[in-house]
Design a protein around this motif. Structure first.
Motif, PDB file in Angstrom:
ATOM      1  N   PRO A  78       0.799  -1.237   0.000  1.00 43.38           N
ATOM      2  CA  PRO A  78       0.000   0.000   0.000  1.00 43.38           C
ATOM      3  C   PRO A  78       0.827   1.280   0.000  1.00 43.38           C
ATOM      4  CG  PRO A  78      -0.090  -1.070   2.144  1.00 43.38           C
ATOM      5  CD  PRO A  78       0.644  -2.010   1.237  1.00 43.38           C
ATOM      6  N   SER A 199      -7.661   9.777   5.832  1.00 37.51           N
ATOM      7  CA  SER A 199      -8.448   8.694   5.228  1.00 37.51           C
ATOM      8  C   SER A 199      -7.543   7.679   4.547  1.00 37.51           C
ATOM      9  CB  SER A 199      -9.441   9.274   4.225  1.00 37.51           C
ATOM     10  OG  SER A 199     -10.151   8.252   3.566  1.00 37.51           O
ATOM     11  N   ALA A 200      -6.540   8.178   3.811  1.00 36.75           N
ATOM     12  CA  ALA A 200      -5.615   7.278   3.134  1.00 36.75           C
ATOM     13  C   ALA A 200      -4.819   6.452   4.136  1.00 36.75           C
ATOM     14  CB  ALA A 200      -4.680   8.071   2.229  1.00 36.75           C
ATOM     15  N   ASN A 201      -4.339   7.108   5.185  1.00 39.80           N
ATOM     16  CA  ASN A 201      -3.555   6.389   6.194  1.00 39.80           C
ATOM     17  C   ASN A 201      -4.396   5.341   6.909  1.00 39.80           C
ATOM     18  OD1 ASN A 201      -1.246   7.826   5.603  1.00 39.80           O
ATOM     19  ND2 ASN A 201      -1.462   9.265   7.306  1.00 39.80           N
ATOM     20  N   GLY A 202      -5.680   5.642   7.093  1.00 39.10           N
ATOM     21  CA  GLY A 202      -6.558   4.699   7.782  1.00 39.10           C
ATOM     22  C   GLY A 202      -6.854   3.446   6.984  1.00 39.10           C
ATOM     23  N   SER A 203      -6.597   3.470   5.683  1.00 39.39           N
ATOM     24  CA  SER A 203      -6.892   2.314   4.833  1.00 39.39           C
ATOM     25  C   SER A 203      -5.685   1.409   4.602  1.00 39.39           C
ATOM     26  CB  SER A 203      -7.412   2.789   3.472  1.00 39.39           C
ATOM     27  OG  SER A 203      -6.379   3.463   2.746  1.00 39.39           O
ATOM     28  N   GLY A 325      -7.102  -6.690  -0.005  1.00 42.31           N
ATOM     29  CA  GLY A 325      -6.360  -5.958   1.012  1.00 42.31           C
ATOM     30  C   GLY A 325      -5.020  -5.432   0.543  1.00 42.31           C
TER      31      GLY A 325
END
Length: 325
Positions: A78, A199-203, A325
């Motif tokens: 990611p 938001s990006a870090n949380g995914s 994932g």
């Protein structure tokens, strides 16, 4: 009596129809085609532009240092970066490869001057190497603070990463916990930018690269931990070797682990192992190195598969995974 067409050789409509892809500027796939046909670009001259591009190679990152890592950065990791340098013919410029950039941009240049190339973007040519090279060359011309809002034009004449990157520079991957590398040093994002970054870090799926073997990435998805490992060996030879190990009960990475199956991406086979609950990346280093040694021995065997090995191979082949994932 048959109807005569309302078009004739000198009509504007016919002129638009025979315009070549090279004569029509490239725009967004869903935008009106610049030729004036009234159709979207992708349904008009975008088709010709795609047809004019070179055929997509089976292994787009073959020939680059660290092909397996390129595939993993494109498909399974990611948040990671790696330092690149263009050839002297392309200026010998340092560029940072990034898995993903804000809004999936192909590239940007931060205010501090650092150039970033995004790998996880949608391309137009079917060849991620050519698409990325087009973006890289465009990034070289960006001023500080600019980004690529649109994918650069790609044609059969567009070089590939193999043509523009210094082949002597190894790919040294740095995996991050989040996407803070998007920001200039010392910048504290505010408002929508801060929300987008959060938001990006949380995914982000927690991921680490193993140090002792190439292109192997530990990850944790929910309560389960896995190892995803991209191999550059030819697929059929690799499957035979995996079958030999599976038949001998040596396809795992230690007690409580098992080979779940494989998936194919960018021309490589990527086996996935289920690890013991709570296993961290350091726990897998020694078992992975031992497996690599066993695999090398199995790859060197040229005897036909035994009946047990053929059954094991069929089992490995049947366990095709869908990447999550």
């Amino acid at each position: 009596m048959a109807k005569r067409s309302a078009r004739h050789p000198g009509s504007p409509a016919t002129a638009r129809a025979v315009a070549t892809a090279e004569e029509v500027p490239v725009v967004g796939q869903r935008e009106p085609c610049p030729c004036g046909s009234g159709r979207r670009y992708k349904m008009c001259h975008g088709r010709a532009a795609r047809a004019a591009a070179a055929p997509a190679p089976a292994r787009p990152f073959a020939g680059l240092p660290g092909e397996g890592d390129w595939v993993c950065l494109r498909e399974v990791v990611p948040a990671a970066t790696a330092a690149l340098r263009t050839t002297p013919e392309h200026g010998g410029v340092d560029v940072t490869l990034a898995t993903l950039l804000p809004l999936a941009r192909p590239g940007l240049r931060r205010q501090d001057g650092e150039r970033l190339l995004g790998l996880q973007t949608l391309g137009t040519s079917g060849d991620p190497s050519r698409d990325a090279a087009a973006a890289l060359l465009a990034v070289l011309d960006l001023a500080p603070g600019e980004d690529l809002a649109r994918r650069p034009e790609v044609t059969a004449a567009t070089p590939r990463l193999q043509d523009v990157l210094d082949p002597s520079r190894p790919l040294e991957v740095r995996v991050h916990e989040g996407f803070d590398f998007w920001l200039d040093p010392g910048v504290d994002p505010q408002g929508p930018a801060a929300e987008a970054l959060a938001s990006a870090n949380g995914s982000v799926v927690p991921t680490e690269r193993l140090a002792g073997v190439e292109a192997a990435y530990w990850c944790r998805i929910g309560e389960r931990t896995h190892l995803r490992w991209a191999f550059v060996e030819e697929e059929q030879q690799l499957l035979d070797a995996l079958a030999r190990l599976a038949a001998a009960g040596e396809a795992g990475l230690g007690d409580g682990t098992r080979l779940l199956g494989t998936f194919r991406t960018q021309g490589l086979l990527v086996p996935v192992w289920d690890l013991t609950p709570g296993a961290v990346a350091d726990d897998v280093e020694e078992p992975a190195a031992a497996f690599r040694a066993r695999l090398d021995e199995a790859l060197a065997v040229t005897d036909p598969l035994t009946a047990d090995e053929r059954r094991a191979r069929a089992g490995v082949v049947s366990r095709q995974l869908t990447l999550r994932g």
